[in-house]
Design a protein around this motif. Structure first.
Motif, PDB file in Angstrom:
ATOM      1  N   MET A   1      36.570  62.991  85.782  1.00  0.00           N
ATOM      2  CA  MET A   1      36.463  63.125  84.350  1.00  0.00           C
ATOM      3  C   MET A   1      37.813  62.856  83.681  1.00  0.00           C
ATOM      4  O   MET A   1      37.848  62.212  82.649  1.00  0.00           O
ATOM      5  CB  MET A   1      35.950  64.519  83.999  1.00  0.00           C
ATOM      6  N   ASN A   2      38.914  63.365  84.297  1.00  0.00           N
ATOM      7  CA  ASN A   2      40.228  63.133  83.697  1.00  0.00           C
ATOM      8  C   ASN A   2      40.567  61.646  83.633  1.00  0.00           C
ATOM      9  O   ASN A   2      41.218  61.200  82.696  1.00  0.00           O
ATOM     10  CB  ASN A   2      41.315  63.871  84.471  1.00  0.00           C
ATOM     11  N   ILE A   3      40.129  60.903  84.643  1.00  0.00           N
ATOM     12  CA  ILE A   3      40.398  59.462  84.664  1.00  0.00           C
ATOM     13  C   ILE A   3      39.702  58.793  83.481  1.00  0.00           C
ATOM     14  O   ILE A   3      40.277  57.930  82.823  1.00  0.00           O
ATOM     15  CB  ILE A   3      39.897  58.833  85.993  1.00  0.00           C
ATOM     16  N   ARG A   4      38.493  59.205  83.216  1.00  0.00           N
ATOM     17  CA  ARG A   4      37.760  58.594  82.097  1.00  0.00           C
ATOM     18  C   ARG A   4      38.396  58.966  80.761  1.00  0.00           C
ATOM     19  O   ARG A   4      38.483  58.124  79.865  1.00  0.00           O
ATOM     20  CB  ARG A   4      36.290  58.995  82.154  1.00  0.00           C
ATOM     21  N   LEU A   5      38.846  60.204  80.631  1.00  0.00           N
ATOM     22  CA  LEU A   5      39.545  60.602  79.399  1.00  0.00           C
ATOM     23  C   LEU A   5      40.852  59.824  79.256  1.00  0.00           C
ATOM     24  O   LEU A   5      41.196  59.366  78.159  1.00  0.00           O
ATOM     25  CB  LEU A   5      39.824  62.107  79.398  1.00  0.00           C
ATOM     26  N   LEU A   6      41.579  59.663  80.362  1.00  0.00           N
ATOM     27  CA  LEU A   6      42.829  58.905  80.332  1.00  0.00           C
ATOM     28  C   LEU A   6      42.565  57.458  79.915  1.00  0.00           C
ATOM     29  O   LEU A   6      43.320  56.883  79.128  1.00  0.00           O
ATOM     30  CB  LEU A   6      43.514  58.949  81.699  1.00  0.00           C
ATOM     31  N   THR A   7      41.496  56.884  80.384  1.00  0.00           N
ATOM     32  CA  THR A   7      41.144  55.501  80.023  1.00  0.00           C
ATOM     33  C   THR A   7      40.902  55.378  78.512  1.00  0.00           C
ATOM     34  O   THR A   7      41.374  54.430  77.877  1.00  0.00           O
ATOM     35  CB  THR A   7      39.895  55.042  80.802  1.00  0.00           C
ATOM     36  N   VAL A   8      40.207  56.338  77.950  1.00  0.00           N
ATOM     37  CA  VAL A   8      39.932  56.313  76.505  1.00  0.00           C
ATOM     38  C   VAL A   8      41.242  56.422  75.726  1.00  0.00           C
ATOM     39  O   VAL A   8      41.489  55.662  74.782  1.00  0.00           O
ATOM     40  CB  VAL A   8      38.969  57.461  76.119  1.00  0.00           C
ATOM     41  N   ILE A   9      42.095  57.345  76.129  1.00  0.00           N
ATOM     42  CA  ILE A   9      43.375  57.533  75.435  1.00  0.00           C
ATOM     43  C   ILE A   9      44.245  56.297  75.589  1.00  0.00           C
ATOM     44  O   ILE A   9      44.885  55.846  74.628  1.00  0.00           O
ATOM     45  CB  ILE A   9      44.095  58.794  75.962  1.00  0.00           C
ATOM     46  N   ARG A  11      43.353  53.258  75.849  1.00  0.00           N
ATOM     47  CA  ARG A  11      42.867  52.202  74.949  1.00  0.00           C
ATOM     48  C   ARG A  11      43.388  52.405  73.540  1.00  0.00           C
ATOM     49  O   ARG A  11      43.608  51.444  72.805  1.00  0.00           O
ATOM     50  CB  ARG A  11      41.348  52.180  74.934  1.00  0.00           C
ATOM     51  N   VAL A  12      43.577  53.642  73.146  1.00  0.00           N
ATOM     52  CA  VAL A  12      44.061  53.934  71.793  1.00  0.00           C
ATOM     53  C   VAL A  12      45.555  53.672  71.689  1.00  0.00           C
ATOM     54  O   VAL A  12      46.020  53.020  70.756  1.00  0.00           O
ATOM     55  CB  VAL A  12      43.739  55.395  71.394  1.00  0.00           C
ATOM     56  N   VAL A  13      46.345  54.177  72.648  1.00  0.00           N
ATOM     57  CA  VAL A  13      47.806  54.131  72.506  1.00  0.00           C
ATOM     58  C   VAL A  13      48.459  52.946  73.205  1.00  0.00           C
ATOM     59  O   VAL A  13      49.590  52.594  72.881  1.00  0.00           O
ATOM     60  CB  VAL A  13      48.464  55.447  72.993  1.00  0.00           C
ATOM     61  N   ARG A  14      47.782  52.356  74.197  1.00  0.00           N
ATOM     62  CA  ARG A  14      48.307  51.190  74.923  1.00  0.00           C
ATOM     63  C   ARG A  14      49.677  51.439  75.548  1.00  0.00           C
ATOM     64  O   ARG A  14      50.545  50.565  75.544  1.00  0.00           O
ATOM     65  CB  ARG A  14      48.351  49.973  74.011  1.00  0.00           C
ATOM     66  N   ASP A  15      49.868  52.661  76.064  1.00  0.00           N
ATOM     67  CA  ASP A  15      51.124  53.025  76.725  1.00  0.00           C
ATOM     68  C   ASP A  15      50.769  54.065  77.786  1.00  0.00           C
ATOM     69  O   ASP A  15      50.303  55.157  77.456  1.00  0.00           O
ATOM     70  CB  ASP A  15      52.099  53.593  75.699  1.00  0.00           C
ATOM     71  N   GLU A  16      51.011  53.731  79.039  1.00  0.00           N
ATOM     72  CA  GLU A  16      50.585  54.591  80.154  1.00  0.00           C
ATOM     73  C   GLU A  16      51.246  55.967  80.108  1.00  0.00           C
ATOM     74  O   GLU A  16      50.574  56.986  80.231  1.00  0.00           O
ATOM     75  CB  GLU A  16      50.879  53.914  81.488  1.00  0.00           C
ATOM     76  N   ALA A  17      52.551  56.010  79.928  1.00  0.00           N
ATOM     77  CA  ALA A  17      53.258  57.295  79.928  1.00  0.00           C
ATOM     78  C   ALA A  17      52.806  58.162  78.765  1.00  0.00           C
ATOM     79  O   ALA A  17      52.556  59.372  78.933  1.00  0.00           O
ATOM     80  CB  ALA A  17      54.765  57.070  79.875  1.00  0.00           C
ATOM     81  N   LEU A  18      52.702  57.573  77.591  1.00  0.00           N
ATOM     82  CA  LEU A  18      52.252  58.325  76.422  1.00  0.00           C
ATOM     83  C   LEU A  18      50.816  58.789  76.607  1.00  0.00           C
ATOM     84  O   LEU A  18      50.465  59.917  76.260  1.00  0.00           O
ATOM     85  CB  LEU A  18      52.378  57.473  75.154  1.00  0.00           C
ATOM     86  N   ALA A  19      49.975  57.940  77.201  1.00  0.00           N
ATOM     87  CA  ALA A  19      48.573  58.315  77.430  1.00  0.00           C
ATOM     88  C   ALA A  19      48.488  59.521  78.357  1.00  0.00           C
ATOM     89  O   ALA A  19      47.682  60.428  78.131  1.00  0.00           O
ATOM     90  CB  ALA A  19      47.807  57.133  78.013  1.00  0.00           C
ATOM     91  N   GLN A  20      49.312  59.557  79.375  1.00  0.00           N
ATOM     92  CA  GLN A  20      49.302  60.698  80.291  1.00  0.00           C
ATOM     93  C   GLN A  20      49.751  61.977  79.585  1.00  0.00           C
ATOM     94  O   GLN A  20      49.168  63.042  79.785  1.00  0.00           O
ATOM     95  CB  GLN A  20      50.175  60.413  81.506  1.00  0.00           C
TER      96      GLN A  20
END
Length: 150
Positions: A1-9, A11-20
């Motif tokens: 579930m966390n992976i899917r939430l991370l994927t959604v975030i 897509r919004v921010v387009r930055d891996e570190a910020l998304a995490q």
């Protein structure tokens, strides 16, 4: 579930570190506000996605995000760690000469704090003035010094 939430975030921010980071904050928001979830309005996961997505959008609208977005990280900019010098010597940057341009009351506070190695409380006691006055004079001196260097 966390992976899917991370994927959604992501897509919004387009930055891996910020998304995490936003995922962690979003999960905390979900944990703290789970009582506001209404079963009859939809699935739990859909509500969680909406909470995380809204949090990501809020983060992108934040002026701090806009400021940091254009700044490279320290690692990416090639900055290398070096140990600080053993002693602080304000004379090598000309602070003493700049301090001579300050008002007398500001100068005496700066001399005690920076050249006399006193704390603000010690300077207040030595000068016989309230601690708040020392802080105010130090702040005014700092503002004046910044103005002198521009």
């Amino acid at each position: 579930m966390n992976i899917r939430l991370l994927t959604v975030i992501r897509r919004v921010v387009r930055d891996e570190a910020l998304a995490q980071d936003l995922l962690q904050e979003g999960l905390l928001k979900i944990w703290l506000n789970v009582a506001s979830y209404e079963v009859d309005r939809g699935r739990l996961f859909t509500w969680m996605v909406r909470v995380c997505c809204n949090h990501a959008i809020d983060a992108m609208r934040n002026p701090r995000y806009r400021f940091h977005r254009g700044q490279p990280s320290l690692e990416a900019s090639g900055v290398h760690w070096r140990p600080a010098p053993i002693e602080f010597n304000p004379d090598h940057i000309g602070v003493r000469e700049l301090a001579l341009q300050l008002k007398p009351k500001q100068r005496e506070v700066v001399e005690l704090l920076y050249f006399g190695d006193r704390t603000q409380a010690e300077a207040a006691e030595e000068l016989g003035i309230p601690l708040a006055t020392v802080k105010t004079r130090a702040r005014a001196a700092l503002a004046a010094l910044v103005g002198f260097t521009r």
